[in-house]
Scaffold this motif. Sequence first.
Motif, PDB file in Angstrom:
ATOM      1  N   PHE A   1       0.850  -1.199   0.000  1.00 56.97           N
ATOM      2  CA  PHE A   1       0.000   0.000   0.000  1.00 56.97           C
ATOM      3  C   PHE A   1       0.882   1.244   0.000  1.00 56.97           C
ATOM      4  N   PRO A   2       1.545   1.524  -1.119  1.00 56.44           N
ATOM      5  CA  PRO A   2       2.527   2.622  -1.141  1.00 56.44           C
ATOM      6  C   PRO A   2       1.900   4.007  -1.002  1.00 56.44           C
ATOM      7  N   PRO A   3       2.707   4.948  -0.478  1.00 55.49           N
ATOM      8  CA  PRO A   3       2.322   6.359  -0.454  1.00 55.49           C
ATOM      9  C   PRO A   3       2.555   6.984  -1.832  1.00 55.49           C
ATOM     10  N   ASP A   4       2.245   8.279  -1.963  1.00 55.77           N
ATOM     11  CA  ASP A   4       2.639   8.999  -3.181  1.00 55.77           C
ATOM     12  C   ASP A   4       4.110   8.708  -3.449  1.00 55.77           C
ATOM     13  N   THR A   5       4.407   8.429  -4.715  1.00 58.17           N
ATOM     14  CA  THR A   5       5.759   8.057  -5.107  1.00 58.17           C
ATOM     15  C   THR A   5       6.101   8.809  -6.380  1.00 58.17           C
ATOM     16  N   VAL A   6       7.285   9.379  -6.419  1.00 60.26           N
ATOM     17  CA  VAL A   6       7.668  10.183  -7.579  1.00 60.26           C
ATOM     18  C   VAL A   6       7.903   9.263  -8.783  1.00 60.26           C
ATOM     19  N   THR A   7       6.948   9.295  -9.711  1.00 59.82           N
ATOM     20  CA  THR A   7       6.993   8.479 -10.938  1.00 59.82           C
ATOM     21  C   THR A   7       6.330   9.306 -12.034  1.00 59.82           C
ATOM     22  N   PRO A   8       6.412   8.866 -13.294  1.00 60.20           N
ATOM     23  CA  PRO A   8       5.703   9.599 -14.354  1.00 60.20           C
ATOM     24  C   PRO A   8       4.195   9.721 -14.076  1.00 60.20           C
ATOM     25  N   GLN A   9       3.597   8.669 -13.532  1.00 61.22           N
ATOM     26  CA  GLN A   9       2.159   8.730 -13.231  1.00 61.22           C
ATOM     27  C   GLN A   9       1.856   9.809 -12.196  1.00 61.22           C
ATOM     28  N   TYR A  10       2.703   9.901 -11.189  1.00 56.97           N
ATOM     29  CA  TYR A  10       2.512  10.880 -10.119  1.00 56.97           C
ATOM     30  C   TYR A  10       2.614  12.298 -10.674  1.00 56.97           C
ATOM     31  N   GLU A  11       3.581  12.515 -11.564  1.00 60.27           N
ATOM     32  CA  GLU A  11       3.746  13.858 -12.148  1.00 60.27           C
ATOM     33  C   GLU A  11       2.472  14.258 -12.907  1.00 60.27           C
ATOM     34  N   ARG A  12       1.895  13.322 -13.660  1.00 56.17           N
ATOM     35  CA  ARG A  12       0.659  13.628 -14.406  1.00 56.17           C
ATOM     36  C   ARG A  12      -0.502  13.860 -13.448  1.00 56.17           C
TER      37      ARG A  12
ATOM     38  N   TRP B   1       7.493   9.491  -1.694  1.00 56.04           N
ATOM     39  CA  TRP B   1       8.692   8.651  -1.611  1.00 56.04           C
ATOM     40  C   TRP B   1       9.352   8.550  -2.987  1.00 56.04           C
ATOM     41  N   GLN B   2      10.607   8.109  -2.970  1.00 59.31           N
ATOM     42  CA  GLN B   2      11.302   7.794  -4.221  1.00 59.31           C
ATOM     43  C   GLN B   2      10.969   6.357  -4.629  1.00 59.31           C
ATOM     44  N   ALA B   3      10.868   6.139  -5.950  1.00 58.26           N
ATOM     45  CA  ALA B   3      10.462   4.813  -6.440  1.00 58.26           C
ATOM     46  C   ALA B   3      11.424   3.707  -5.980  1.00 58.26           C
ATOM     47  N   ALA B   4      12.720   4.013  -5.914  1.00 59.98           N
ATOM     48  CA  ALA B   4      13.691   2.987  -5.514  1.00 59.98           C
ATOM     49  C   ALA B   4      13.442   2.536  -4.074  1.00 59.98           C
ATOM     50  N   ASP B   5      13.039   3.473  -3.210  1.00 63.06           N
ATOM     51  CA  ASP B   5      12.774   3.120  -1.804  1.00 63.06           C
ATOM     52  C   ASP B   5      11.497   2.286  -1.681  1.00 63.06           C
ATOM     53  N   VAL B   6      10.486   2.671  -2.442  1.00 64.16           N
ATOM     54  CA  VAL B   6       9.242   1.893  -2.447  1.00 64.16           C
ATOM     55  C   VAL B   6       9.530   0.477  -2.963  1.00 64.16           C
ATOM     56  N   ALA B   7      10.332   0.395  -4.011  1.00 65.46           N
ATOM     57  CA  ALA B   7      10.672  -0.916  -4.594  1.00 65.46           C
ATOM     58  C   ALA B   7      11.359  -1.800  -3.556  1.00 65.46           C
ATOM     59  N   ARG B   8      12.283  -1.218  -2.797  1.00 59.26           N
ATOM     60  CA  ARG B   8      13.026  -1.993  -1.802  1.00 59.26           C
ATOM     61  C   ARG B   8      12.087  -2.566  -0.732  1.00 59.26           C
ATOM     62  N   VAL B   9      11.155  -1.747  -0.265  1.00 55.85           N
ATOM     63  CA  VAL B   9      10.221  -2.203   0.772  1.00 55.85           C
ATOM     64  C   VAL B   9       9.291  -3.301   0.217  1.00 55.85           C
ATOM     65  N   ILE B  10       8.833  -3.124  -1.016  1.00 51.13           N
ATOM     66  CA  ILE B  10       7.949  -4.134  -1.628  1.00 51.13           C
ATOM     67  C   ILE B  10       8.684  -5.470  -1.768  1.00 51.13           C
TER      68      ILE B  10
END
Length: 267
Positions: free
Chosen positions: A182-193, A212-221
């Motif tokens: 259940f990630p928080p807002d994460t800086v990605t192309p989708q988030y920018e749009r 969050w940064q995508a790399a950090d979300v990826a690590r937790v997942i």
Amino acid sequence: MRHVLVTGGSSGIGLAIAALLLSRGDRVTLLARDEGRLEAAMDILSELPGAGERLAAVSADVADAASVGAGVRAAASRFGPADVLVASAGIVEPGLFHDQPPELFERQVAVNLFGVANSVRAVLPDMRAAGGGRIAIVSSGAGLIGIPGYSGYCASKFALRGLAASLRAETAGHGISVSISFPPDTVTPQYEREMLVRPPEAEAMMGRVRPWQAADVARVIVEGMEKGRREVHFGVALRFVGYFGPLVSAWFDARLVRTARKGRRPV
Ligand SMILES: NC(=O)C1=CN([C@@H]2O[C@H](COP(=O)(O)OP(=O)(O)OC[C@H]3O[C@@H](n4cnc5c(N)ncnc54)[C@H](OP(=O)(O)O)[C@@H]3O)[C@@H](O)[C@H]2O)C=CC1
Ligand SMILES: CCCCCCCCCCCCCCCC(=O)[C@@H](N)CO
């Protein structure tokens, strides 16, 4: 060597998960629709040491069962059946329910919910035959708490929690783990749009958790998945929402009603 299939692997969180798993020695297939974005992602990932021969891509639409079935078969013919499915493909179309054309609501459910069901259905027979596997489903903080302007998105992401819980109970006896994040807002192309069109009522809630940064979300997942965790949360606030979502919702609802009474917009 495991074969990991990452839906939505050409961008954002999916791409960050693909990079992490490639760097840890897995074989990875990226599955997404747009060939150009898939190629661009392959170019980035090929820079990782030794990743070139362990990386493939297939173009498929997860909302279309036949398309994702064909994509999964193509991936299996290259690297063998998938040992791991990461279901990250998803879309968001913010907008108040009464303003939003039904097609946008339906498309979010088709991609975010049916897309995950289609992807799981496509890999499950091989995992059962192999006697094990891992499935990591990407929901959202918006799968834990209702957010104004996100009715279709929340509906699809909440539904994934039910899907994951049922699937987990069915597959546990087959050595297949099902984790949902259940990630928080994460800086990605989708988030920018998304930020260009996010309603202020939504920002009043979502703005409380820093992106969050995508790399950090990826690590937790990935950590959660490898430990066989049922549910994967991010930070203290969203973990609290995960355990006590209905309480937090009631509090936000009361707050939104108060600000509306005062004739103010919430932000
Ligand atoms: N960014 C955020 O703030 C958060 C995101 N999430 C969730 O994380 C997941 C990834 O989001 P994020 O990385 O931001 O998004 P991006 O838009 O950056 O990436 C989405 C990926 O999914 C693919 N995709 C979209 N639709 C389909 C489809 N119908 N079939 C196959 N692939 C598809 C896209 O490729 P293509 O368009 O070419 O098909 C792309 O590879 C989503 O499920 C999202 O809901 C959860 C919490 C927060
Ligand atoms: C003590 C408790 C207080 C807690 C306050 C928490 C408020 C709820 C925040 C919900 C955040 C949801 C982010 C979803 C992002 C997402 O999925 C989109 N970016 C899609 O792209």
